[in-house]
Motif scaffolding. Structure first.
Motif, PDB file in Angstrom:
ATOM      1  N   LEU A  50     109.342  28.992  30.243  1.00 46.59           N
ATOM      2  CA  LEU A  50     108.058  28.133  29.865  1.00 46.59           C
ATOM      3  C   LEU A  50     106.665  29.541  29.454  1.00 46.59           C
ATOM      4  CD1 LEU A  50     107.275  25.498  32.391  1.00 46.59           C
ATOM      5  CD2 LEU A  50     108.256  25.204  30.043  1.00 46.59           C
ATOM      6  N   LEU A  51     107.299  30.271  30.093  1.00 50.61           N
ATOM      7  CA  LEU A  51     106.742  31.790  29.227  1.00 50.61           C
ATOM      8  C   LEU A  51     105.903  32.059  27.497  1.00 50.61           C
ATOM      9  CD1 LEU A  51     105.045  34.561  30.164  1.00 50.61           C
ATOM     10  CD2 LEU A  51     107.032  35.527  29.746  1.00 50.61           C
ATOM     11  N   GLY A  52     107.359  31.324  27.013  1.00 54.06           N
ATOM     12  CA  GLY A  52     107.110  31.685  25.913  1.00 54.06           C
ATOM     13  C   GLY A  52     106.200  30.481  25.344  1.00 54.06           C
ATOM     14  N   GLN A  53     106.416  29.289  26.059  1.00 60.31           N
ATOM     15  CA  GLN A  53     105.287  28.576  25.542  1.00 60.31           C
ATOM     16  C   GLN A  53     103.536  28.413  26.081  1.00 60.31           C
ATOM     17  OE1 GLN A  53     105.911  24.640  27.157  1.00 60.31           O
ATOM     18  NE2 GLN A  53     104.863  23.691  26.432  1.00 60.31           N
ATOM     19  N   ALA A  54     103.851  29.646  26.718  1.00 56.03           N
ATOM     20  CA  ALA A  54     102.227  29.659  27.690  1.00 56.03           C
ATOM     21  C   ALA A  54     101.557  30.929  26.634  1.00 56.03           C
ATOM     22  CB  ALA A  54     102.579  29.845  28.748  1.00 56.03           C
ATOM     23  N   LEU A  55     102.648  31.771  26.439  1.00 56.69           N
ATOM     24  CA  LEU A  55     101.663  32.699  25.540  1.00 56.69           C
ATOM     25  C   LEU A  55     102.002  31.901  23.620  1.00 56.69           C
ATOM     26  CD1 LEU A  55     104.569  35.562  25.909  1.00 56.69           C
ATOM     27  CD2 LEU A  55     101.954  35.513  26.754  1.00 56.69           C
ATOM     28  N   ASN A  56     102.803  31.309  23.403  1.00 59.28           N
ATOM     29  CA  ASN A  56     102.281  30.007  22.135  1.00 59.28           C
ATOM     30  C   ASN A  56     100.798  29.805  21.784  1.00 59.28           C
ATOM     31  OD1 ASN A  56     102.874  30.063  20.342  1.00 59.28           O
ATOM     32  ND2 ASN A  56     104.059  28.326  20.267  1.00 59.28           N
ATOM     33  N   ASN A  57     100.550  29.162  23.011  1.00 62.01           N
ATOM     34  CA  ASN A  57      99.704  28.135  23.692  1.00 62.01           C
ATOM     35  C   ASN A  57      98.449  28.937  23.341  1.00 62.01           C
ATOM     36  OD1 ASN A  57     100.625  25.863  23.795  1.00 62.01           O
ATOM     37  ND2 ASN A  57     101.236  26.056  26.440  1.00 62.01           N
ATOM     38  N   PHE A  58      98.222  30.417  24.047  1.00 63.84           N
ATOM     39  CA  PHE A  58      97.626  31.294  24.110  1.00 63.84           C
ATOM     40  C   PHE A  58      97.341  32.047  22.390  1.00 63.84           C
ATOM     41  CE2 PHE A  58      95.839  35.477  24.572  1.00 63.84           C
ATOM     42  CZ  PHE A  58      94.398  35.338  25.436  1.00 63.84           C
ATOM     43  N   LEU A  59      98.349  32.361  21.853  1.00 65.26           N
ATOM     44  CA  LEU A  59      98.231  32.927  20.946  1.00 65.26           C
ATOM     45  C   LEU A  59      97.248  31.530  19.266  1.00 65.26           C
ATOM     46  CD1 LEU A  59     101.320  34.777  20.817  1.00 65.26           C
ATOM     47  CD2 LEU A  59      99.004  35.366  20.636  1.00 65.26           C
ATOM     48  N   LYS A  60      98.124  30.730  20.182  1.00 63.68           N
ATOM     49  CA  LYS A  60      96.972  29.356  18.718  1.00 63.68           C
ATOM     50  C   LYS A  60      95.547  29.092  19.255  1.00 63.68           C
ATOM     51  CE  LYS A  60     100.848  26.191  18.689  1.00 63.68           C
ATOM     52  NZ  LYS A  60     101.170  24.863  19.200  1.00 63.68           N
ATOM     53  N   LEU A  61      95.059  29.750  20.630  1.00 63.78           N
ATOM     54  CA  LEU A  61      93.504  29.426  20.172  1.00 63.78           C
ATOM     55  C   LEU A  61      92.790  31.149  19.663  1.00 63.78           C
ATOM     56  CD1 LEU A  61      93.339  28.990  24.426  1.00 63.78           C
ATOM     57  CD2 LEU A  61      92.582  26.844  22.553  1.00 63.78           C
ATOM     58  N   PHE A  62      93.568  32.114  19.341  1.00 67.88           N
ATOM     59  CA  PHE A  62      93.136  33.003  19.094  1.00 67.88           C
ATOM     60  C   PHE A  62      93.723  33.738  17.422  1.00 67.88           C
ATOM     61  CE2 PHE A  62      92.260  32.958  23.406  1.00 67.88           C
ATOM     62  CZ  PHE A  62      91.404  33.337  23.712  1.00 67.88           C
ATOM     63  N   ARG A  63      93.061  34.337  16.546  1.00 65.21           N
ATOM     64  CA  ARG A  63      93.864  35.093  15.801  1.00 65.21           C
ATOM     65  C   ARG A  63      93.691  36.638  16.023  1.00 65.21           C
ATOM     66  NH1 ARG A  63      95.360  30.592  14.273  1.00 65.21           N
ATOM     67  NH2 ARG A  63      94.388  29.513  13.272  1.00 65.21           N
ATOM     68  N   THR A  64      94.477  37.042  15.204  1.00 63.95           N
ATOM     69  CA  THR A  64      94.432  38.242  15.306  1.00 63.95           C
ATOM     70  C   THR A  64      93.733  39.057  13.415  1.00 63.95           C
ATOM     71  OG1 THR A  64      96.715  38.671  14.423  1.00 63.95           O
ATOM     72  CG2 THR A  64      96.193  38.998  16.803  1.00 63.95           C
ATOM     73  N   ASP A  65      93.161  40.089  13.248  1.00 62.76           N
ATOM     74  CA  ASP A  65      93.046  40.851  12.604  1.00 62.76           C
ATOM     75  C   ASP A  65      94.049  42.001  11.800  1.00 62.76           C
ATOM     76  OD1 ASP A  65      92.356  43.503  13.991  1.00 62.76           O
ATOM     77  OD2 ASP A  65      90.127  42.854  13.417  1.00 62.76           O
ATOM     78  N   ASP A  66      93.215  42.405  10.484  1.00 59.05           N
ATOM     79  CA  ASP A  66      94.414  43.311  10.420  1.00 59.05           C
ATOM     80  C   ASP A  66      95.288  44.654  11.272  1.00 59.05           C
ATOM     81  OD1 ASP A  66      95.366  41.986   7.538  1.00 59.05           O
ATOM     82  OD2 ASP A  66      93.485  43.471   6.893  1.00 59.05           O
ATOM     83  N   ASP A  67      94.312  45.180  12.054  1.00 59.27           N
ATOM     84  CA  ASP A  67      94.010  46.141  13.413  1.00 59.27           C
ATOM     85  C   ASP A  67      94.714  45.346  14.613  1.00 59.27           C
ATOM     86  OD1 ASP A  67      93.440  47.714  11.385  1.00 59.27           O
ATOM     87  OD2 ASP A  67      91.091  47.237  11.191  1.00 59.27           O
ATOM     88  N   ASN A  68      95.720  44.165  14.207  1.00 59.92           N
ATOM     89  CA  ASN A  68      96.191  43.798  15.595  1.00 59.92           C
ATOM     90  C   ASN A  68      94.586  43.374  16.212  1.00 59.92           C
ATOM     91  OD1 ASN A  68      98.432  43.249  14.913  1.00 59.92           O
ATOM     92  ND2 ASN A  68      98.901  44.966  15.116  1.00 59.92           N
ATOM     93  N   VAL A  69      93.445  42.637  16.304  1.00 65.75           N
ATOM     94  CA  VAL A  69      92.725  42.866  16.999  1.00 65.75           C
ATOM     95  C   VAL A  69      91.889  41.578  17.328  1.00 65.75           C
ATOM     96  CG1 VAL A  69      90.248  43.259  17.732  1.00 65.75           C
ATOM     97  CG2 VAL A  69      91.517  45.078  16.699  1.00 65.75           C
ATOM     98  N   PHE A  70      92.686  41.046  18.802  1.00 66.15           N
ATOM     99  CA  PHE A  70      92.332  39.611  18.983  1.00 66.15           C
ATOM    100  C   PHE A  70      90.892  39.476  18.735  1.00 66.15           C
ATOM    101  CE2 PHE A  70      96.069  39.787  21.621  1.00 66.15           C
ATOM    102  CZ  PHE A  70      96.757  39.184  21.059  1.00 66.15           C
TER     103      PHE A  70
END
Length: 182
Positions: A50-70
């Motif tokens: 379930l770790l992959g799912q949890a990380l995927n859910n978290f990444l869906k909430l936020f975006r990153t810019d070109d400098d990898n800043v959330f």
């Protein structure tokens, strides 16, 4: 799931712009089981499917810019109300879309209702009951919250919380009760 919890971790270090988002995304794409299988022969391990799912859910909430800043994309979360002054509220505030709270709001017993995402910004201190679909706490919230979908705690929570799912990052604080809806 019902929990009474007090957590505090003073060793939390803020993520820097050097966070390697590509590696996290690759891990999520590969899936936790595949990543775990790549460590065959390294001894006892615990597979975390379930770790992959949890990380995927978290990444869906936020975006990153070109400098990898959330960052949190206001358009993605339909945040249309910005409450950024120190004020008090009596009664109930109804918001059709998402809302971003900044500053200080001391209105115990009053309520903010949103059909979308409510964000309590870093540095904000909000003392009000909240009903919403998604609640993201980067600052401090005190009171009660009923969250139909996801409650994300990156700051500090104190009170009574009912939610569909709960995610807390290291370094965040929680004091009170948490009940996960069926």
């Amino acid at each position: 799931m019902l929990a009474n919890q007090n957590t505090q971790d003073d060793s939390f270090a803020q993520s820097s712009s050097s966070t390697n988002v590509a590696n996290i995304s690759q891990f999520v794409r590969n899936g936790a089981e595949k990543a775990a299988s790549e460590v065959e022969g390294r001894g006892t391990r615990t597979v975390m499917p379930l770790l992959g799912q949890a990380l995927n859910n978290f990444l869906k909430l936020f975006r990153t810019d070109d400098d990898n800043v959330f960052y949190l994309d206001h358009a993605q979360h339909n945040i249309r109300s910005f409450l950024n002054a120190d004020f008090e509220l009596e009664g109930t505030m109804k918001l059709r879309n998402g809302a971003l709270f900044q500053g200080t709001l001391k209105s115990p017993g009053s309520k903010a209702k949103s059909e979308g995402t409510v964000v309590i910004d870093a540095g904000a201190s909000i003392d009000i009951d909240i009903e919403c679909k998604v609640l993201i706490v980067l600052g401090k919230h005190t009171g009660k919250a009923v969250v139909s979908d996801l409650l994300v705690n990156v700051g500090a929570l104190k009170g009574e919380y009912l939610c569909g799912a709960y995610e807390q990052l290291r370094g965040s604080k929680f004091s009170g009760t948490l009940e996960q809806a069926d």
